[in-house]
Design a protein around this motif. Sequence first.
Motif, PDB file in Angstrom:
ATOM      1  N   UNK A  51       0.244  -1.763   3.701  1.00 30.95           N
ATOM      2  CA  UNK A  51       1.011  -2.328   2.596  1.00 30.95           C
ATOM      3  C   UNK A  51       0.490  -1.767   1.288  1.00 30.95           C
ATOM      4  N   UNK A  52       1.104  -2.163   0.188  1.00 28.91           N
ATOM      5  CA  UNK A  52       0.640  -1.780  -1.148  1.00 28.91           C
ATOM      6  C   UNK A  52       0.512  -3.049  -1.976  1.00 28.91           C
ATOM      7  N   UNK A  53      -0.657  -3.211  -2.605  1.00 29.78           N
ATOM      8  CA  UNK A  53      -0.887  -4.363  -3.460  1.00 29.78           C
ATOM      9  C   UNK A  53      -2.120  -4.104  -4.300  1.00 29.78           C
ATOM     10  N   UNK A  54      -2.521  -5.113  -5.052  1.00 25.90           N
ATOM     11  CA  UNK A  54      -3.659  -4.973  -5.958  1.00 25.90           C
ATOM     12  C   UNK A  54      -4.981  -5.018  -5.195  1.00 25.90           C
ATOM     13  N   UNK A  55      -5.876  -4.098  -5.536  1.00 24.54           N
ATOM     14  CA  UNK A  55      -7.197  -4.025  -4.917  1.00 24.54           C
ATOM     15  C   UNK A  55      -8.170  -4.884  -5.711  1.00 24.54           C
ATOM     16  N   UNK A  88      -2.525 -10.353  16.191  1.00 25.51           N
ATOM     17  CA  UNK A  88      -2.520  -9.053  15.521  1.00 25.51           C
ATOM     18  C   UNK A  88      -1.194  -8.326  15.757  1.00 25.51           C
ATOM     19  N   UNK A  89      -0.659  -8.427  16.968  1.00 27.11           N
ATOM     20  CA  UNK A  89       0.642  -7.820  17.256  1.00 27.11           C
ATOM     21  C   UNK A  89       1.734  -8.478  16.411  1.00 27.11           C
ATOM     22  N   UNK A  90       1.706  -9.795  16.314  1.00 29.84           N
ATOM     23  CA  UNK A  90       2.721 -10.508  15.530  1.00 29.84           C
ATOM     24  C   UNK A  90       2.629 -10.149  14.048  1.00 29.84           C
ATOM     25  N   UNK A  91       1.421 -10.069  13.524  1.00 27.98           N
ATOM     26  CA  UNK A  91       1.248  -9.692  12.118  1.00 27.98           C
ATOM     27  C   UNK A  91       1.826  -8.302  11.865  1.00 27.98           C
ATOM     28  N   UNK A  92       1.587  -7.374  12.778  1.00 27.58           N
ATOM     29  CA  UNK A  92       2.117  -6.018  12.662  1.00 27.58           C
ATOM     30  C   UNK A  92       3.636  -6.016  12.613  1.00 27.58           C
ATOM     31  N   UNK A  93       4.265  -6.789  13.478  1.00 24.36           N
ATOM     32  CA  UNK A  93       5.729  -6.827  13.531  1.00 24.36           C
ATOM     33  C   UNK A  93       6.309  -7.386  12.243  1.00 24.36           C
ATOM     34  N   UNK A  94       5.750  -8.493  11.769  1.00 23.20           N
ATOM     35  CA  UNK A  94       6.348  -9.186  10.634  1.00 23.20           C
ATOM     36  C   UNK A  94       5.907  -8.633   9.278  1.00 23.20           C
ATOM     37  N   UNK A  95       4.730  -8.020   9.200  1.00 23.02           N
ATOM     38  CA  UNK A  95       4.233  -7.538   7.906  1.00 23.02           C
ATOM     39  C   UNK A  95       4.349  -6.028   7.746  1.00 23.02           C
ATOM     40  N   UNK A  96       4.404  -5.276   8.834  1.00 24.58           N
ATOM     41  CA  UNK A  96       4.762  -3.874   8.728  1.00 24.58           C
ATOM     42  C   UNK A  96       3.700  -2.856   9.066  1.00 24.58           C
ATOM     43  N   UNK A  97       4.153  -1.777   9.660  1.00 28.76           N
ATOM     44  CA  UNK A  97       3.278  -0.682  10.078  1.00 28.76           C
ATOM     45  C   UNK A  97       3.616   0.615   9.369  1.00 28.76           C
ATOM     46  N   UNK A  98       4.468   0.535   8.326  1.00 31.98           N
ATOM     47  CA  UNK A  98       4.751   1.727   7.529  1.00 31.98           C
ATOM     48  C   UNK A  98       5.168   1.322   6.117  1.00 31.98           C
ATOM     49  N   UNK A  99       4.946   2.260   5.194  1.00 25.80           N
ATOM     50  CA  UNK A  99       5.346   2.114   3.795  1.00 25.80           C
ATOM     51  C   UNK A  99       5.943   3.450   3.376  1.00 25.80           C
ATOM     52  N   UNK A 100       7.018   3.415   2.604  1.00 27.62           N
ATOM     53  CA  UNK A 100       7.596   4.628   2.027  1.00 27.62           C
ATOM     54  C   UNK A 100       7.478   4.509   0.514  1.00 27.62           C
ATOM     55  N   UNK A 111       3.087   1.397  -8.590  1.00 30.86           N
ATOM     56  CA  UNK A 111       3.025   0.469  -9.709  1.00 30.86           C
ATOM     57  C   UNK A 111       1.610   0.451 -10.269  1.00 30.86           C
ATOM     58  N   UNK A 112       1.451  -0.089 -11.453  1.00 28.33           N
ATOM     59  CA  UNK A 112       0.166  -0.098 -12.150  1.00 28.33           C
ATOM     60  C   UNK A 112      -0.973  -0.593 -11.268  1.00 28.33           C
ATOM     61  N   UNK A 113      -0.749  -1.650 -10.517  1.00 37.34           N
ATOM     62  CA  UNK A 113      -1.838  -2.258  -9.734  1.00 37.34           C
ATOM     63  C   UNK A 113      -1.733  -1.955  -8.254  1.00 37.34           C
ATOM     64  N   UNK A 114      -0.749  -1.172  -7.839  1.00 37.67           N
ATOM     65  CA  UNK A 114      -0.556  -0.938  -6.409  1.00 37.67           C
ATOM     66  C   UNK A 114      -1.560   0.049  -5.835  1.00 37.67           C
ATOM     67  N   UNK A 115      -2.202  -0.377  -4.793  1.00 39.24           N
ATOM     68  CA  UNK A 115      -3.076   0.466  -3.978  1.00 39.24           C
ATOM     69  C   UNK A 115      -2.585   0.360  -2.539  1.00 39.24           C
ATOM     70  N   UNK A 116      -2.666   1.447  -1.803  1.00 39.15           N
ATOM     71  CA  UNK A 116      -2.313   1.409  -0.388  1.00 39.15           C
ATOM     72  C   UNK A 116      -3.463   0.797   0.400  1.00 39.15           C
ATOM     73  N   UNK A 117      -3.127  -0.120   1.287  1.00 36.68           N
ATOM     74  CA  UNK A 117      -4.144  -0.839   2.050  1.00 36.68           C
ATOM     75  C   UNK A 117      -3.804  -0.854   3.532  1.00 36.68           C
ATOM     76  N   UNK A 118      -4.793  -0.543   4.345  1.00 37.29           N
ATOM     77  CA  UNK A 118      -4.700  -0.743   5.778  1.00 37.29           C
ATOM     78  C   UNK A 118      -5.333  -2.095   6.056  1.00 37.29           C
TER      79      UNK A 118
END
Length: 136
Positions: A51-55, A88-100, A111-118
Amino acid sequence: MKVYVEELRVSTRSQEDIVVITEQVERVVEKSGVKNGLALIYLPHATAIVTANENEPRLKDDILNKVRALFPRGAGYRHDEIDDNANAHLANIFLGFHVVMPVVGGKLRRGTWQELMLIEMDGPRSRNVVVVVIGD
């Protein structure tokens, strides 16, 4: 149109963890030579999230706490009879395994505060991150 693909390795430190991968992905975008296009950041895993969010450390704690609350371990999931990682499988399905993300001027357009996070949900592990950059 160019297509550039690179696979990164990211190590996680604990069962649930957040690792910021922005710099590694930005290096791939730069190496691609693509000036304007798209970057796909994809995890070929069924028990991790990207995902992408603030670090910010407290926010990262909040994120992990919320994911734990939404998908608690040992909540009687049927898959736990085999692997004990259904949450962990459910979190992957609902929260996502890719970002574009867009690539503009040879850089990720974040965005100003966006960082890519695994977000690791079944670690510690060594994870693959596939970055595909497409454009001109």
